[in-house]
Design a protein around this motif. Structure first.
Motif, PDB file in Angstrom:
ATOM      1  N   ASN A  69       6.136   2.378   6.969  1.00 42.14           N
ATOM      2  CA  ASN A  69       5.800   1.139   7.669  1.00 42.14           C
ATOM      3  C   ASN A  69       6.579   0.019   6.985  1.00 42.14           C
ATOM      4  N   PRO A  70       7.570  -0.584   7.654  1.00 42.92           N
ATOM      5  CA  PRO A  70       8.411  -1.568   6.974  1.00 42.92           C
ATOM      6  C   PRO A  70       7.694  -2.877   6.660  1.00 42.92           C
ATOM      7  N   GLU A  71       6.537  -3.097   7.260  1.00 43.20           N
ATOM      8  CA  GLU A  71       5.796  -4.326   6.974  1.00 43.20           C
ATOM      9  C   GLU A  71       4.918  -4.181   5.742  1.00 43.20           C
ATOM     10  N   THR A  72       4.324  -3.023   5.547  1.00 42.43           N
ATOM     11  CA  THR A  72       3.401  -2.817   4.425  1.00 42.43           C
ATOM     12  C   THR A  72       3.968  -1.927   3.332  1.00 42.43           C
ATOM     13  N   PHE A  73       5.100  -1.235   3.626  1.00 45.42           N
ATOM     14  CA  PHE A  73       5.722  -0.264   2.726  1.00 45.42           C
ATOM     15  C   PHE A  73       4.842   0.976   2.539  1.00 45.42           C
ATOM     16  N   GLU A  74       3.848   1.154   3.396  1.00 47.85           N
ATOM     17  CA  GLU A  74       3.027   2.357   3.348  1.00 47.85           C
ATOM     18  C   GLU A  74       3.846   3.545   3.828  1.00 47.85           C
ATOM     19  N   THR A  75       3.717   4.670   3.131  1.00 49.39           N
ATOM     20  CA  THR A  75       4.463   5.873   3.491  1.00 49.39           C
ATOM     21  C   THR A  75       3.515   7.027   3.763  1.00 49.39           C
ATOM     22  N   THR A  76       3.973   7.948   4.613  1.00 51.22           N
ATOM     23  CA  THR A  76       3.246   9.194   4.814  1.00 51.22           C
ATOM     24  C   THR A  76       3.697  10.194   3.761  1.00 51.22           C
ATOM     25  N   PRO A  77       2.916  11.245   3.517  1.00 54.07           N
ATOM     26  CA  PRO A  77       3.353  12.264   2.567  1.00 54.07           C
ATOM     27  C   PRO A  77       4.651  12.937   3.027  1.00 54.07           C
ATOM     28  N   ILE A  78       5.460  13.319   2.072  1.00 51.84           N
ATOM     29  CA  ILE A  78       6.703  14.035   2.358  1.00 51.84           C
ATOM     30  C   ILE A  78       6.390  15.413   2.922  1.00 51.84           C
ATOM     31  N   GLY A 100      13.981   3.532  -3.067  1.00 52.15           N
ATOM     32  CA  GLY A 100      13.615   2.127  -2.970  1.00 52.15           C
ATOM     33  C   GLY A 100      13.833   1.625  -1.554  1.00 52.15           C
ATOM     34  N   PHE A 101      13.205   0.480  -1.250  1.00 57.77           N
ATOM     35  CA  PHE A 101      13.361  -0.094   0.090  1.00 57.77           C
ATOM     36  C   PHE A 101      13.240  -1.605   0.016  1.00 57.77           C
ATOM     37  N   THR A 102      14.039  -2.283   0.821  1.00 58.36           N
ATOM     38  CA  THR A 102      13.937  -3.725   0.979  1.00 58.36           C
ATOM     39  C   THR A 102      14.449  -4.102   2.364  1.00 58.36           C
ATOM     40  N   ILE A 103      14.206  -5.329   2.756  1.00 53.38           N
ATOM     41  CA  ILE A 103      14.647  -5.837   4.057  1.00 53.38           C
ATOM     42  C   ILE A 103      15.458  -7.102   3.829  1.00 53.38           C
ATOM     43  N   ILE A 104      16.609  -7.203   4.485  1.00 56.22           N
ATOM     44  CA  ILE A 104      17.450  -8.391   4.387  1.00 56.22           C
ATOM     45  C   ILE A 104      17.676  -8.952   5.793  1.00 56.22           C
ATOM     46  N   PRO A 105      17.979 -10.247   5.902  1.00 61.70           N
ATOM     47  CA  PRO A 105      18.147 -10.864   7.227  1.00 61.70           C
ATOM     48  C   PRO A 105      19.324 -10.305   8.010  1.00 61.70           C
ATOM     49  N   SER A 106      20.428  -9.974   7.301  1.00 63.57           N
ATOM     50  CA  SER A 106      21.635  -9.497   7.979  1.00 63.57           C
ATOM     51  C   SER A 106      22.520  -8.771   6.983  1.00 63.57           C
ATOM     52  N   LEU A 107      23.567  -8.138   7.496  1.00 63.93           N
ATOM     53  CA  LEU A 107      24.506  -7.422   6.633  1.00 63.93           C
ATOM     54  C   LEU A 107      25.205  -8.357   5.655  1.00 63.93           C
ATOM     55  N   ASP A 108      25.258  -9.641   5.974  1.00 66.42           N
ATOM     56  CA  ASP A 108      25.906 -10.594   5.073  1.00 66.42           C
ATOM     57  C   ASP A 108      25.175 -10.696   3.738  1.00 66.42           C
ATOM     58  N   THR A 137       0.841  -1.190   0.000  1.00 63.75           N
ATOM     59  CA  THR A 137       0.000   0.000   0.000  1.00 63.75           C
ATOM     60  C   THR A 137       0.877   1.242   0.000  1.00 63.75           C
ATOM     61  N   THR A 138       0.302   2.337  -0.442  1.00 67.32           N
ATOM     62  CA  THR A 138       1.017   3.612  -0.466  1.00 67.32           C
ATOM     63  C   THR A 138       0.156   4.652   0.216  1.00 67.32           C
ATOM     64  N   ASN A 139       0.624   5.911   0.164  1.00 63.63           N
ATOM     65  CA  ASN A 139      -0.110   6.948   0.889  1.00 63.63           C
ATOM     66  C   ASN A 139      -1.375   7.406   0.157  1.00 63.63           C
ATOM     67  N   LEU A 140      -1.620   6.879  -1.054  1.00 69.47           N
ATOM     68  CA  LEU A 140      -2.857   7.112  -1.806  1.00 69.47           C
ATOM     69  C   LEU A 140      -3.052   8.563  -2.231  1.00 69.47           C
ATOM     70  N   LEU A 141      -2.122   9.427  -1.908  1.00 64.14           N
ATOM     71  CA  LEU A 141      -2.209  10.821  -2.321  1.00 64.14           C
ATOM     72  C   LEU A 141      -1.252  11.059  -3.474  1.00 64.14           C
ATOM     73  N   LYS A 142      -1.629  11.933  -4.396  1.00 63.17           N
ATOM     74  CA  LYS A 142      -0.711  12.302  -5.453  1.00 63.17           C
ATOM     75  C   LYS A 142       0.507  12.971  -4.839  1.00 63.17           C
ATOM     76  N   PRO A 143       1.692  12.706  -5.365  1.00 64.33           N
ATOM     77  CA  PRO A 143       2.872  13.354  -4.791  1.00 64.33           C
ATOM     78  C   PRO A 143       2.795  14.866  -4.965  1.00 64.33           C
ATOM     79  N   ALA A 144       3.213  15.572  -3.936  1.00 61.32           N
ATOM     80  CA  ALA A 144       3.234  17.030  -3.988  1.00 61.32           C
ATOM     81  C   ALA A 144       4.518  17.509  -4.648  1.00 61.32           C
TER      82      ALA A 144
END
Length: 314
Positions: free
Chosen positions: A244-253, A175-183, A2-9
């Protein structure tokens, strides 16, 4: 996702909101010694190391893009290179702690084989270690990607912010992603990170500069948003948003600082006069925060502002 559903300002719209909300600020220019006549800018936020307050800064001749990253410590309001400490041939340093380990990054410029004065590309390099004096290189970003940032999440995994351009990112997305460790931090990780949607209009761009784990498990992102005017002059502003790192939802900038917050001063080039580059944020715990920035690619400042992440934890 999900995203913030608003057009980017646009930058212009964000500036209208910024200037409509008065705030109290305190501004301090940082003074440096021990680097000759070179400029120091694009600093990190201060951090504590072995009882010392330390920052990293980009050190550079005014007419050059070939810079070094120094560790600085402060005495009597003057920041000087930390004694017997390695410097790095990098631009735009960043730092974070992951599982107690110091992670330092910066941008290495790549020059033309036949013309060493010509920069043809750049690569973000990462170093790690439990001691400043024993950092080792452990990962490199893809060619031409700046603004890669790391954060340890509440469950011990590592969040990775990227800055794709071109087909996937236009002039520059986040961009954003999650990895188990720095390795697991490798070029494929950076390339495959999911692009956060609806953050910038196509003519503008931005990037993450520092990430904070908030009390609710979300990530407070300190970054920059930028645009060009009709005269090809660049305009960079400090901004924040929450992820939100679980849903990737962001608030407006939202913009939190502009060049006008700081005194008139020198710039590296005329097209960089209106540039504020976010370096890091220290939250004071009392509703205030201190933002460290580079200004006009020539100077370093700190500005105390209302804590921009408080609303994301409400």
């Amino acid at each position: 996702m999900t995203t913030n559903l608003l057009k980017p300002a646009t930058c212009e719209q964000l500036l209208d909101t910024f200037f409509a909300n008065l705030r109290e600020t305190t501004v301090k220019k940082l003074t440096f010694s021990g680097v000759g006549n070179r400029d120091v800018y694009n600093i990190t936020a201060p951090f504590q190391y072995s009882g010392e307050e330390v920052i990293l800064g980009r050190v550079e001749e005014r007419d050059s893009e070939f810079s070094q990253v120094f560790f600085f410590t402060c005495e009597d309001e003057v920041w000087s290179p930390r004694i017997h400490t390695h410097t790095y041939n990098l631009q735009d340093p960043c730092m974070t702690l992951i599982k107690g380990e110091l992670i330092v990054g910066g941008v290495e410029v790549i020059t033309d084989t036949d013309n060493p004065d010509k920069i043809v590309s750049w690569v973000t390099q990462f170093y790690r270690g439990f001691e400043i004096d024993s950092l080792i290189h452990f990962s490199s970003g893809p060619g031409t990607m700046k603004d890669i940032r790391l954060i340890e999440l509440g469950d011990g995994r590592v969040g990775v912010f990227t800055r794709p351009q071109g087909v996937r990112g236009g002039r520059g997305q986040i961009g954003f992603t999650i990895i188990p460790s720095l390795d697991e931090l490798n070029e494929q990780t950076f390339i495959e990170a999911e692009v956060l949607q609806d953050q910038f209009v196509s003519e503008e761009w931005g990037g993450a500069n520092e990430a904070h784990l908030l009390s609710n498990g979300h990530i407070g992102v300190l970054g920059h948003i930028a645009c060009l005017d009709h005269n090809a002059q660049k305009h960079y502003y400090s901004m924040v948003f929450s992820l939100n790192p679980e849903t990737f939802e962001t608030t407006p900038i939202k913009i939190i600082a502009t060049r006008g917050d700081f005194p008139i001063g020198p710039g590296k080039r005329p097209d960089l006069n209106d540039v504020v580059f976010s370096g890091g944020l220290v939250r004071s715990g009392n509703g205030r925060a201190v933002l460290s920035v580079g200004v006009s690619d020539a100077e370093a400042y700190q500005i105390e502002i209302p804590d921009p992440f408080c609303e994301y934890e409400a």
